[in-house]
Structures are given as structure tokens and as C-alpha cells.
Design an enzyme around this catalytic site. Sequence first.
Site, PDB file in Angstrom:
ATOM      1  N   GLU A 158     -23.588 -28.421  20.198  1.00 20.00           N
ATOM      2  CA  GLU A 158     -22.131 -28.343  20.163  1.00 20.00           C
ATOM      3  C   GLU A 158     -21.564 -28.300  21.577  1.00 20.00           C
ATOM      4  OE1 GLU A 158     -19.312 -28.687  17.186  1.00 20.00           O
ATOM      5  OE2 GLU A 158     -21.456 -28.408  16.921  1.00 20.00           O
ATOM      6  N   GLU A 179     -15.809 -23.159  27.843  1.00 18.91           N
ATOM      7  CA  GLU A 179     -15.032 -23.240  26.600  1.00 18.91           C
ATOM      8  C   GLU A 179     -13.917 -22.210  26.506  1.00 18.91           C
ATOM      9  OE1 GLU A 179     -18.313 -22.963  26.803  1.00 18.91           O
ATOM     10  OE2 GLU A 179     -19.370 -23.889  25.119  1.00 18.91           O
ATOM     11  N   TYR A 202     -27.548 -16.014  25.211  1.00 20.94           N
ATOM     12  CA  TYR A 202     -26.849 -16.903  24.281  1.00 20.94           C
ATOM     13  C   TYR A 202     -27.271 -16.612  22.851  1.00 20.94           C
ATOM     14  CZ  TYR A 202     -24.624 -21.140  22.569  1.00 20.94           C
ATOM     15  OH  TYR A 202     -23.813 -22.025  21.904  1.00 20.94           O
ATOM     16  N   ASP A 252     -26.170 -25.616  23.644  1.00 20.71           N
ATOM     17  CA  ASP A 252     -26.657 -26.218  22.409  1.00 20.71           C
ATOM     18  C   ASP A 252     -25.989 -27.572  22.163  1.00 20.71           C
ATOM     19  OD1 ASP A 252     -24.100 -25.454  21.834  1.00 20.71           O
ATOM     20  OD2 ASP A 252     -24.628 -23.994  20.282  1.00 20.71           O
ATOM     21  N   HIS A 277     -34.164 -22.805  23.891  1.00 18.77           N
ATOM     22  CA  HIS A 277     -33.426 -21.590  24.198  1.00 18.77           C
ATOM     23  C   HIS A 277     -34.334 -20.371  24.200  1.00 18.77           C
ATOM     24  CE1 HIS A 277     -29.820 -23.787  22.165  1.00 18.77           C
ATOM     25  NE2 HIS A 277     -30.168 -24.335  23.299  1.00 18.77           N
ATOM     26  N   ASP A 300     -21.541 -24.398  26.477  1.00 19.09           N
ATOM     27  CA  ASP A 300     -22.769 -23.825  25.925  1.00 19.09           C
ATOM     28  C   ASP A 300     -23.902 -24.852  25.920  1.00 19.09           C
ATOM     29  OD1 ASP A 300     -21.493 -21.434  25.543  1.00 19.09           O
ATOM     30  OD2 ASP A 300     -21.040 -21.778  23.433  1.00 19.09           O
ATOM     31  N   ARG A 331     -26.772 -18.357  19.935  1.00 16.30           N
ATOM     32  CA  ARG A 331     -27.100 -19.411  18.970  1.00 16.30           C
ATOM     33  C   ARG A 331     -28.450 -20.007  19.359  1.00 16.30           C
ATOM     34  NH1 ARG A 331     -21.516 -20.227  19.866  1.00 16.30           N
ATOM     35  NH2 ARG A 331     -20.282 -19.636  18.041  1.00 16.30           N
TER      36      ARG A 331
END
Length: 908
Positions: A106, A15, A332, A104, A379, A102, A334
Site C-alpha cells: 500500500e 502519509e 511497523y 508495504d 518486514h 510505508d 503491518r
Amino acid sequence: MVDRKNSGISLVIVESPEKAKNIGGFVGKDYLVEASVGHIRDLPRSAKDIPASIKKEPWARLGVNVDNDFEPVYVISSDKTKQIKKLKDLLKQASSLYLATDEDREGEAISWHLLEVLKPTVPVHRLTFHEITKEAILDAIEHPRTIDYDLVQAQETRRIIDRLFGYEVSPLLWYKVLPKLSAGRVQSVAVRLIVDRERERRAFHNATYWDLLGRFSTQQSKNFDATLVSVGGRKIPVGKDFDANTGKLLNTQLLLMDEAEINKLRERLLQPSPTKTKATVTSVDDKPYTTDPYAPFTTSTLQQEANRKLGLTARTTMGLAQRLYENGYITYMRTDSTTLSNEAINAARTWIKSQYGDEYLPPSPRDYKTDVKNAQEAHEAIRPAGRTFELPESLRNRLSYDEFRLYDMIWKRTIACQMTNARLRRTNVTLDIDDARFTVSGKTIEFAGYMRAYVEGSDDPDAELADKDIVLPPVKVGDVVACNDLEPKSHTTKPPARYTEAALTATLTKLGIGRPSTYASIIETILNRNYVFKKGTALVPTWVAFAVCQLLEDNLTELVDYDFTAKMEDQLDSISRGEMGHLDYLKQFYFGDKNRYGLKPLLENKRDSIDAREVNQFEIGKPPASDGGETNGDNSEMIVVRIGKYGPFLQQGERRTSVPPDLPPDELTVEKALEFLNAAGLGDEPLGICSSTGKPIYIKAGRFGPYVQRGTNEDGEKPQNASLLKGMLPEEVTLDIAIQLLSLPRELGERDGEQVLASNGPYGPYVKCGKETRSLAPGMSPLDVTYAEAVDLLAQPKFRNQRGTAKRSEPLVQFAESPVTGKPVQLLSGRYGAYLTDGQTNVTLPKDVEQSTLTEEQALQLLADKAAKGPSKRRPMKKATKKATKKAAKKTTAKKVTKKTTKKAVKK
């Protein structure tokens, strides 16, 4: 050019450029790492983004085809077209594609959108990792997977739900409350939580109760205090024994005493004399207990603790954590999980054993299970990255001030979570003087355990203070101790505390509403939309928030119901696990079924049926018969707050006045409202009559502050107004001062054939001569500045740089380098007052922030908040009319003629 397809070079897309740079350093020359720079496409954000082919469709404004299985319309943002072209060109030369966004929902969605837009013809792999370290990245390349379409579907469903909710409900708020307001699936519930707490505070009635604080000492002269808890077998009440809505005792059997009664009791207990009063120890309860270490951080608990311990907002915390993650310092950020990998546990246990010893290391590793609803266990918890954790001190020079503080907190929490329990001892001692009983509790730490490394913060400062160590002297039953004094103590019950960012985050997490990764943006939105403002660290709702909540609760109850919103999260999580079909859920949410109304039928006819006046009105109360002013006939009428075009205002009959924007709703009592209404009424009585015009002069309260006015609309002429000077208070303005203000600009005398003027403008007082202007120095007033002082100011040059703008002065305050730009954060003096800059973002220093007390943390937060809003939108230039265009053309022609004539004259 090298043929990468034949040379076997793989394209890796992440990203952010920072993430690309760090991963590029691990993977070697066979991989080219490039950034997508966030999302590359999304639903249309405005009417101009909607494709021409669907603009006439009834659902076009939503960006979702609700008539065709909720098919979303994705558009590529204009600022991403260049980057997409670059990625496509690189992909043409690559032998394979690795999507390393990432891990997750998103991130999964970004990978899927890249796949849809780039349309690769080479093998595609999905890389996931919890941390950006060489071992983690290489392991991810060795074990790639495919895109998880259940995760993608869950994210897309969530995005569609949020779009439908926001775009369908927000227009109702525009029509019934105020323009530019917004509603949101989680945002509106968060606002309701804050408003509900303020309602509790408004309904709260405090109560006062008294007790005695006894000052005691043992025969060994060890002093301690104890509190009166009962007299004659009747308990003394404490705060929880009173009804919050009435302020009355819930149990009438308790002994409630006033000041006179408590003093009378004191005198009786201290007989025959204060120096001879003794107390007998009647019980000693001594019990050991243990406390467990706290679980490692999740996104939610990190935001809460950073707010409590470090004073950081959720937005700032997530920005710092993002940078720490992308630079390989933490895992990470989140995540809802409290689990740690085996390598993390081993790293923590190894450090504990080497630094603290075996007694601080439990026999087996600690395992933490997440008890939060809707938790995603895939996670790992937030912890220092790598197989061996870098010590905070070793990173001090590599991290910014706040990055270091956040990393230090994460490191300590991770270490502490694998340490032994703390062993403590609590002692309760009871003493009697005659029929009065006193108690005191003490707490001591026998073995610190995990507390050696980390102690959690508290949302309640009073509770935190009460939990401090209290060491009591050794006493036993039957001991007689001296009573040195009995001090009467008054206590007043307090309303429930307002939410802080930490407390709101904790409550949303506990209720299972929203995702912790979105809390930062939600809090920022409700602040920016004027639903909430901050008073210290507390989140205070505005009257606009009250109006919005009232509308939604009365007319769209389900949409702001806590249980319903939490259930939506459960259903969205079910979609991500492949347990529930997204289409069935979307149809039920939007169109409804036999069990419940959907969003669309709920909103039908609401614009016609909702009474805007009723939604925007709140009763404050009726004043007592003797209040409200003798001359006004409205004194007995109900006082209400109403939301008007320019914000909230008070109304009592025909009387009206604005409500100060920084006044919390719970502080707007009947008495306070009358103060404002009566003060506004003074505006109807003139300060006096102007001697030169014979017109009355008034002091008025306007939208932009107090001002003086000469004349009225009934005079047939427009009244003359003048703003008060900065620092002037309305009650200090006399008729003479008002006349002086209205006489501005003052003529001071001539200079070079032009008049020197002193005046007051939107940016403060100044002097002027011709086109030259200079601001008055602090302490100077346009009412009394002299001609000599003005000429002296005008003689001072305006320093300008090469671009023609005023040179920047020396910084008023300078802080360390910005973690965003790498340039010093400075407080500078500008044309419109003091402002902060980090070399990229400028923000005016708010009026309620003193330069002398401004901290680096506040400065960074102000800059971060301004940067998050994006650049200011320039107002479009008005199109010139034909008349103006012709006029401009004539001027241009005239100039050309003049120049030609001048040239001819010079030649001659």
C-alpha cells in the site's frame, strides 16, 4: 522567499501529519517533511467521480477498462486537491524528493501515485524503514532505493480484482436479496465462515451424560478430586464421543448412564458406608515436559491477542498500533514476519540477563520462522522500537490507557520470545474403588522461564480454565486413600463456539485468505452491512448473511471457496515477487480460460436464472401435530424464515410475523417460531370494544415496536394508532390503558388562554402549551401527569447558549482524554437520550448498553466505530415548485408592505 532548489533543501513526503512531525524532528533543516494525508487518488467511488470522457463506455462504472488490458482510471479525490497543490508548490523549490511512505504494498503504491501526479524533475529517492527512530530514519536516507514496481503492480492488481469482484457481484445481491448489500473477495468468504459455524450450531443436537466426581483425601489429610472414567472395564463417554448432528453415541461399547443409574452406582460404591469407603492408587505417571515461548507479534497475532487479553476490536487495535508506530514506540505494525533484527534480539537479551539472570537466557538467540501461508518476510515482527526498549512504566504518562496496555503487551511478548523454555511436570493418578476407575491429572511449573514475562490468552475459556495449575498430593502405587464422597455430575455437550474477532482472524490467517492488515476493515464492513452482529464478543450471522451465502454457494461456488480464495493470495504474492504477469492473471480471473470460467461468464444470465424466493427462504421445521394452536388451520405446515423488504420474517401458511433482529439463527427453533407466530395471532383478537366509538381495539406488533389500534381498514376509515410508552410490555396493556393511549394528547387545562397538553412523541412523553414544549421527567407519564406538574415543567426555562442551542448538561459519566482528540470522553444527556462525545464525534448510547456498566473501552470503541462511518449525509433539499415559489414571493411582498406601513405609522 528562500530558493530551496539552490539551497539544497530536500522534500520528504510521508502519509500522515503525525509521522511528518516526528520524522521532521530527526532530519534537520536540510529537509522539509510534508504529508500526503493518505492516498491521493483512487478508482472512482461513485458515478459523479467518473470522468466525462469515459462515461459512455460500457465499462465506465467499473473504473477499469476491461477491454484494454484492464487499464485503471484513477481520479484525484476532491479533498486532496488542495494538498496536492501544496506538494507541487513545495517540490518546485526542492533540490530532491524523498518518498517515505510505508514499506508495504500500500505504501509503495502511494509513492508511485505521488510520482505520477507530482511529475518531479528533481532526483527521486524511496525511503523505507521499520521504525520511526532517529537512527532508522538517518540510515534510510543514507541507503535509499528506487520504487519497487513489482510491489506497485501487485497492489494495483489486487485493487482491480477487488473492484471487479465487488462491482460485478454486488448488483446481483441488490436484485435478489436486499439493496445496499456488498460482496467482496475476502469479505464474502469471511461471512461464509461465520454462517458455516452457525449452520453447525443449528444442526447440533446436544447429549447429556453422567459421571461421578470423587472427593478423596490422603492419610496426611491432603484433599484432591478425581473423575470416574470407567466401570467394569467400560469407558464412560465424554463430549467428543457423541455425534454432533444426532446427539447419539459414536461407540456403543461405551457405558452411557442416566441420573438413576449413576445414583445406583454411587450407592453401590459407597457400601458398606460412606465413611469407610477406600480407594487404591493403581498407577502414578509423572512426566516432565517443556513449552516454548511464543513468537513475536505479527499483524494477525497482535489483533488476536489484543482481542483475547485486552478485549479490543481489530479496528481499535490497528488504530492504537498506528499511533504507537508513528510516535516512534513500536516497529511497523503491518507485517507477517516473526523475525527480529539483531539489535532487537540484543536489546531483549541484555534486559533479560540484567533483570532475570543467566538462567532465563538461552545460550543462543531464538530464531522464529513464519509458518503462515503467503507471508512477506521482508518486514520485521512488531516489537518496541529502538536499540534499547523503553520500559512500559516509563511511558504510562505519555500514552493513553489503551495505548499503554497494547505497548505493554508487545513489550512483554518481545522479551518473552528470547527467554528460556518453561519446565513443567504433569502427573496422572489412577484410583480404583471396586470395579470403578477414577483419574486425575495435575500440572506444576518447575521453572517459569518465559512465562515469567508473558502467557498467551485463549479463545476457549473452558480450555484455559482446565489448563490451570493443579497440585496433587504425593502418592504412590498401592496407597490407600479415603473416599469422602462421590458426587453425581451431569454434563451436556456444547455446539462449536461462534467466532470471535480473534478466532476469525486466526482462521483467515491459517487458511491464507486475505491480508491481516485488511481484517479490521473487513470485520467492520460485515458488521455495518448487517451480515453480522455481536452477542458479547461472538460474531453472529444474520438471516441476510444466510441468504447471501446461499446465493453465492449455489450459483457462484468458486468465488466463496476457501481454497480458491487462498490460491488467489498465492498468485497475487507471485506478482509482487515478479514471478507472474499481472495481465495474464487479470484476464484469467475476469474472462476465464479453457480450464475455468472467469467472473464475467460466471455472472452471465444469473439475474434471470436465480430464483429470489428460493435464495431467501430457510426451513425451520414442522411443528408436532399437537402444537400450533387449535384454531389455526396452518398448524401442520412447514415454518420458514424469509427475507423481505424490511428484513427477515416467519411464515407458516397464511400466518406471518417478524423475526427479532437480535435473535441468533441457531436459537430460532420450531418451538420459538410457534411462540412468535401465536403471539402475532393474538393481534387478530381485540382487547375489547371502545365504549365511545364502538370500534374494536387491538394490540399490534409493528416495524417500530408494539402499538395499539382502534378500528380496522374495513370500517371505511383509517384506523387510529398509538405507540406504547417506553417500558410498557404488550401483555400488560389492558383495554383501559389502550383507550388512554389512543386519547393522547390529553387536555389538562388552560394557561394564558392556551390549552396545556400531555402527549407521547417520537422522542418520548412531553407536555406542550402553544409553542412551548418540555420533556417529562423520568417516572412521569402523559397518562397521569397533572395540570400543576405540567405548568411547573413549562415554567422552567430552556437554557440556551450563544448559538441558540440547548446548553449541555453536566456529564453523566466522564472518562480520560480521548487518544484521538485529546479532550475528555463524556457521556451526556441529550434531547434524544444519552450520548457519548470526545469533542469531535458524537454517538448515541445503544439501548443494550447500561450507563452504570459502561466502560472506557466500550466508550472509545463506540466513538471509533461512529468515526469510521464518517459524517451523516444530509438529505438534499427538495426543489421548490413554481407554485411554492410564487407563494413564498407573495409572503415576502406582504411582509415588506407591512413593514413600510408600520414605518409610516410611526412617523405620523
